[in-house]
Write a protein that holds these residues in place. Structure first.
Motif, PDB file in Angstrom:
ATOM      1  N   LEU A   5       0.888  -1.593   0.408  1.00 28.86           N
ATOM      2  CA  LEU A   5       0.066   0.142   0.072  1.00 28.86           C
ATOM      3  C   LEU A   5       0.124   1.032  -0.127  1.00 28.86           C
ATOM      4  O   LEU A   5       0.920   2.617  -0.491  1.00 28.86           O
ATOM      5  CB  LEU A   5      -0.771  -0.337   1.002  1.00 28.86           C
ATOM      6  N   LEU A   6       2.037   1.281   0.455  1.00 28.99           N
ATOM      7  CA  LEU A   6       2.985   1.991   0.643  1.00 28.99           C
ATOM      8  C   LEU A   6       3.295   2.785  -0.725  1.00 28.99           C
ATOM      9  O   LEU A   6       3.880   4.020  -1.151  1.00 28.99           O
ATOM     10  CB  LEU A   6       3.768   1.537   2.060  1.00 28.99           C
ATOM     11  N   ALA A   7       3.856   0.836  -1.159  1.00 27.66           N
ATOM     12  CA  ALA A   7       5.034   1.896  -2.533  1.00 27.66           C
ATOM     13  C   ALA A   7       3.746   2.190  -4.000  1.00 27.66           C
ATOM     14  O   ALA A   7       3.723   3.023  -4.258  1.00 27.66           O
ATOM     15  CB  ALA A   7       5.067  -0.216  -2.766  1.00 27.66           C
ATOM     16  N   ARG A   8       2.354   2.388  -3.006  1.00 29.94           N
ATOM     17  CA  ARG A   8       1.455   2.154  -4.363  1.00 29.94           C
ATOM     18  C   ARG A   8       1.301   3.840  -4.026  1.00 29.94           C
ATOM     19  O   ARG A   8       1.173   4.982  -4.579  1.00 29.94           O
ATOM     20  CB  ARG A   8       0.011   1.472  -3.917  1.00 29.94           C
ATOM     21  N   VAL A   9       1.149   4.289  -2.548  1.00 26.20           N
ATOM     22  CA  VAL A   9       0.628   5.518  -2.100  1.00 26.20           C
ATOM     23  C   VAL A   9       1.158   6.957  -2.348  1.00 26.20           C
ATOM     24  O   VAL A   9       0.613   7.634  -3.172  1.00 26.20           O
ATOM     25  CB  VAL A   9      -0.021   5.475  -0.491  1.00 26.20           C
ATOM     26  N   GLU A  10       2.617   6.311  -1.925  1.00 28.36           N
ATOM     27  CA  GLU A  10       3.274   7.627  -1.894  1.00 28.36           C
ATOM     28  C   GLU A  10       3.692   8.380  -2.674  1.00 28.36           C
ATOM     29  O   GLU A  10       4.194   9.139  -2.496  1.00 28.36           O
ATOM     30  CB  GLU A  10       5.127   6.561  -1.495  1.00 28.36           C
ATOM     31  N   PRO A  11       3.786   7.600  -3.852  1.00 27.59           N
ATOM     32  CA  PRO A  11       4.384   8.586  -5.712  1.00 27.59           C
ATOM     33  C   PRO A  11       3.251   9.274  -5.867  1.00 27.59           C
ATOM     34  O   PRO A  11       3.453  10.651  -5.830  1.00 27.59           O
ATOM     35  CB  PRO A  11       4.295   7.358  -6.148  1.00 27.59           C
ATOM     36  N   LEU A  12       2.087   9.284  -5.071  1.00 25.21           N
ATOM     37  CA  LEU A  12       0.796   9.988  -5.530  1.00 25.21           C
ATOM     38  C   LEU A  12       1.260  11.182  -4.303  1.00 25.21           C
ATOM     39  O   LEU A  12       0.695  11.771  -4.771  1.00 25.21           O
ATOM     40  CB  LEU A  12      -0.847   8.979  -5.250  1.00 25.21           C
ATOM     41  N   TYR A  13       1.524  10.701  -3.416  1.00 25.20           N
ATOM     42  CA  TYR A  13       1.266  11.435  -2.396  1.00 25.20           C
ATOM     43  C   TYR A  13       2.599  12.415  -2.212  1.00 25.20           C
ATOM     44  O   TYR A  13       2.240  14.409  -2.332  1.00 25.20           O
ATOM     45  CB  TYR A  13       1.847  11.101  -0.222  1.00 25.20           C
ATOM     46  N   ILE A  14       3.972  12.353  -3.057  1.00 20.59           N
ATOM     47  CA  ILE A  14       4.636  13.273  -3.392  1.00 20.59           C
ATOM     48  C   ILE A  14       4.205  13.997  -4.463  1.00 20.59           C
ATOM     49  O   ILE A  14       4.334  15.352  -4.793  1.00 20.59           O
ATOM     50  CB  ILE A  14       5.734  12.492  -3.893  1.00 20.59           C
ATOM     51  N   GLU A  15       2.822  13.686  -5.376  1.00 20.12           N
ATOM     52  CA  GLU A  15       2.836  14.636  -6.567  1.00 20.12           C
ATOM     53  C   GLU A  15       1.836  15.347  -5.930  1.00 20.12           C
ATOM     54  O   GLU A  15       1.840  16.213  -6.198  1.00 20.12           O
ATOM     55  CB  GLU A  15       1.874  13.849  -7.073  1.00 20.12           C
ATOM     56  N   GLU A  16       1.285  15.209  -5.330  1.00 20.66           N
ATOM     57  CA  GLU A  16       0.094  15.756  -4.290  1.00 20.66           C
ATOM     58  C   GLU A  16       1.579  17.011  -3.599  1.00 20.66           C
ATOM     59  O   GLU A  16       1.029  18.391  -3.662  1.00 20.66           O
ATOM     60  CB  GLU A  16      -0.432  15.363  -3.203  1.00 20.66           C
ATOM     61  N   ILE A  17       2.256  16.665  -3.069  1.00 22.90           N
ATOM     62  CA  ILE A  17       3.128  17.671  -2.099  1.00 22.90           C
ATOM     63  C   ILE A  17       3.792  18.478  -3.037  1.00 22.90           C
ATOM     64  O   ILE A  17       3.479  19.870  -2.522  1.00 22.90           O
ATOM     65  CB  ILE A  17       4.174  17.028  -1.286  1.00 22.90           C
ATOM     66  N   LYS A  18       4.067  18.144  -4.462  1.00 15.79           N
ATOM     67  CA  LYS A  18       4.270  19.141  -4.982  1.00 15.79           C
ATOM     68  C   LYS A  18       4.014  19.728  -5.910  1.00 15.79           C
ATOM     69  O   LYS A  18       4.035  20.717  -6.117  1.00 15.79           O
ATOM     70  CB  LYS A  18       5.199  18.177  -6.696  1.00 15.79           C
ATOM     71  N   GLN A  19       2.170  19.537  -6.637  1.00 14.36           N
ATOM     72  CA  GLN A  19       1.663  20.946  -6.466  1.00 14.36           C
ATOM     73  C   GLN A  19       0.688  21.313  -5.473  1.00 14.36           C
ATOM     74  O   GLN A  19       0.409  22.278  -6.072  1.00 14.36           O
ATOM     75  CB  GLN A  19      -0.129  19.720  -7.640  1.00 14.36           C
ATOM     76  N   ALA A  20       1.164  21.316  -4.384  1.00 16.04           N
ATOM     77  CA  ALA A  20       1.031  22.014  -3.872  1.00 16.04           C
ATOM     78  C   ALA A  20       2.391  22.898  -3.316  1.00 16.04           C
ATOM     79  O   ALA A  20       1.061  24.350  -3.041  1.00 16.04           O
ATOM     80  CB  ALA A  20       0.659  21.456  -2.508  1.00 16.04           C
ATOM     81  N   ALA A  21       3.139  23.274  -4.312  1.00 14.70           N
ATOM     82  CA  ALA A  21       3.854  24.220  -3.911  1.00 14.70           C
ATOM     83  C   ALA A  21       4.142  25.533  -4.539  1.00 14.70           C
ATOM     84  O   ALA A  21       4.608  25.338  -5.981  1.00 14.70           O
ATOM     85  CB  ALA A  21       5.767  23.526  -3.942  1.00 14.70           C
ATOM     86  N   VAL A  22       3.134  26.121  -4.244  1.00 15.74           N
ATOM     87  CA  VAL A  22       2.168  26.835  -5.106  1.00 15.74           C
ATOM     88  C   VAL A  22       3.927  28.399  -5.098  1.00 15.74           C
ATOM     89  O   VAL A  22       3.939  29.211  -5.801  1.00 15.74           O
ATOM     90  CB  VAL A  22       1.380  27.560  -4.951  1.00 15.74           C
ATOM     91  N   LEU A  23       4.555  27.719  -3.706  1.00 13.89           N
ATOM     92  CA  LEU A  23       5.596  29.802  -3.693  1.00 13.89           C
ATOM     93  C   LEU A  23       7.008  28.843  -4.481  1.00 13.89           C
ATOM     94  O   LEU A  23       7.545  27.911  -5.053  1.00 13.89           O
ATOM     95  CB  LEU A  23       5.945  30.038  -2.438  1.00 13.89           C
ATOM     96  N   GLU A  24       7.297  30.435  -4.954  1.00 16.26           N
ATOM     97  CA  GLU A  24       8.869  30.006  -5.254  1.00 16.26           C
ATOM     98  C   GLU A  24       9.889  29.918  -4.670  1.00 16.26           C
ATOM     99  O   GLU A  24       9.730  30.215  -3.027  1.00 16.26           O
ATOM    100  CB  GLU A  24       9.328  31.463  -6.382  1.00 16.26           C
ATOM    101  N   PRO A  25      11.004  29.160  -4.624  1.00 20.61           N
ATOM    102  CA  PRO A  25      11.782  28.479  -4.727  1.00 20.61           C
ATOM    103  C   PRO A  25      12.241  29.769  -3.423  1.00 20.61           C
ATOM    104  O   PRO A  25      12.102  29.598  -1.940  1.00 20.61           O
ATOM    105  CB  PRO A  25      13.038  28.255  -4.356  1.00 20.61           C
ATOM    106  N   ALA A  26      11.968  30.638  -3.759  1.00 13.37           N
ATOM    107  CA  ALA A  26      13.128  31.757  -2.702  1.00 13.37           C
ATOM    108  C   ALA A  26      11.813  32.535  -1.307  1.00 13.37           C
ATOM    109  O   ALA A  26      11.839  32.487  -0.288  1.00 13.37           O
ATOM    110  CB  ALA A  26      13.393  32.936  -3.555  1.00 13.37           C
ATOM    111  N   GLU A  27      10.274  31.959  -2.251  1.00 11.19           N
ATOM    112  CA  GLU A  27       9.168  33.037  -1.194  1.00 11.19           C
ATOM    113  C   GLU A  27       9.650  31.672  -0.068  1.00 11.19           C
ATOM    114  O   GLU A  27       9.134  31.647   1.163  1.00 11.19           O
ATOM    115  CB  GLU A  27       8.524  32.649  -2.015  1.00 11.19           C
ATOM    116  N   GLN A  28       9.414  30.384  -0.573  1.00 12.78           N
ATOM    117  CA  GLN A  28       9.608  28.894   1.026  1.00 12.78           C
ATOM    118  C   GLN A  28      10.623  29.588   1.777  1.00 12.78           C
ATOM    119  O   GLN A  28      10.176  29.191   2.306  1.00 12.78           O
ATOM    120  CB  GLN A  28       9.563  27.581  -0.425  1.00 12.78           C
ATOM    121  N   LYS A  29      11.971  29.823   1.189  1.00 11.30           N
ATOM    122  CA  LYS A  29      12.867  29.881   2.294  1.00 11.30           C
ATOM    123  C   LYS A  29      13.034  30.902   3.126  1.00 11.30           C
ATOM    124  O   LYS A  29      12.749  30.705   3.997  1.00 11.30           O
ATOM    125  CB  LYS A  29      13.979  30.099   1.026  1.00 11.30           C
TER     126      LYS A  29
END
Lengths: 170, 170
Positions: free
Chosen positions: B117-141
């Motif tokens: 289950l981990l192997a299946r869900v984790e990639p999707l979760y990573i994609e979620e996190i990536k898409q959730a990152a609307v801020l520019e790297p500088a802003e994130q810092k």
DNA sequence: GGGATATAATTCGCATCTTAACTATATAGC
DNA sequence: GCTATATAGTTAAGATGCGAATTATATCCC
């Protein structure tokens, strides 16, 4: 995601983005714990105090709000309001009264005790918040803008690949 | 303080500082709800998934951690870990095994089902996190720096006027 | 008027959090 | 070896959060 979750993973899944997200949780959690500690010393919970502030400051002319209004203003599920008001009523902080016009409603009001406790604790709480503000006003504005940007994105973007129909069989 | 608290007060107690603080709660809450929704669609909770990631990625050579280790790494109270692992065990995600050297410990490991289950869900979760990152790297810092500043202040400053000894009588 | 629909509050089942007390097991120091 | 202390895990009581179902009451529309 927990407020206090895998902050210590050895292999961060995504570097900066993930760190920023987790930082939000962690910071919110720290602030929450702090507020808990503060209110606890007055026999209150954070949620209870916020209900009291709501009732104290905008309980309308007669100083009362319906549970649905409290729920909407505090963004807390209705189901939770029932038990919350139960506990606050038992503690003598608020009281339920029947609404004259619509028998579906309860009007929740501060009791005299609730009002006096609010009057005593609120100034200290305001002082707490003031001292907690370590950021410059310009930074605060920036922070607000960034957080709102994140929030908007989180609220509006559809969940990816969300198809729970085909579960992995055990 | 609730994560979702008096965001709609008509008379903000302090203007900007308070808004910034409340924004943190609100944003963390939005993110949390989002993550809840995501994991829920796989029959998991956020906390459970994070335990699974812990076990999957740094469960040592044999892929196991003690409950105390999980507690420390996730910053979750020990008492909660017991019930959490109970539920995960019941759901077939993990299993407790006795530690060979020290009989006080349980070693918690992913089951085969948990691992798949981990192997299946984790990639999707990573994609979620990536898409959730609307801020520019500088802003994130920048965001990280500001949040850490707030957190440090919250952690280190003593509570003001915290004397619960003399309660208001009812 | 009466049936369909909406709303307010409650209740239920469950997950999570906290603190505190308890049991079992190790370990350290005399 | 034996006692004091520390650690791992459990348990209990209470607060809070959620979704879903239920009940009572209003309201809308035919």
């Amino acid at each position: 995601m927990s407020l206090q979750t895998d902050l210590h993973m050895k292999e961060p899944i995504t570097p900066l983005a993930r760190e920023a997200m987790l930082n939000i949780y962690h910071t919110a959690n720290c602030i929450k714990k702090r507020a808990d500690e503060f209110f606890r010393s007055y026999g209150l919970s954070d949620v209870q105090f916020n209900v009291m502030m709501l009732l104290g400051h905008q309980g309308g002319a007669e100083g009362g709000l319906s549970q649905a209004q409290i729920s909407a203003m505090m963004l807390v599920n209705r189901a939770n309001i029932t038990a919350l008001i139960d506990r606050m009523e038992k503690a003598g902080l608020v009281e339920r009264t029947a609404a004259p016009t619509d028998r579906r409603y309860n009007i929740v009001k501060l009791t005299g005790y609730g009002r006096s406790l609010l009057a005593r604790v609120e100034p200290l709480y305001i002082e707490e918040i003031k001292q907690a503000a370590v950021l410059e006003p310009a930074e605060q504005k920036q922070l607000i803008v960034m957080l709102e940007k994140i929030r908007r994105n989180v609220s509006e973007r559809p969940l990816i690949n969300n198809k729970p129909k085909t579960e992995i069989s055990r």
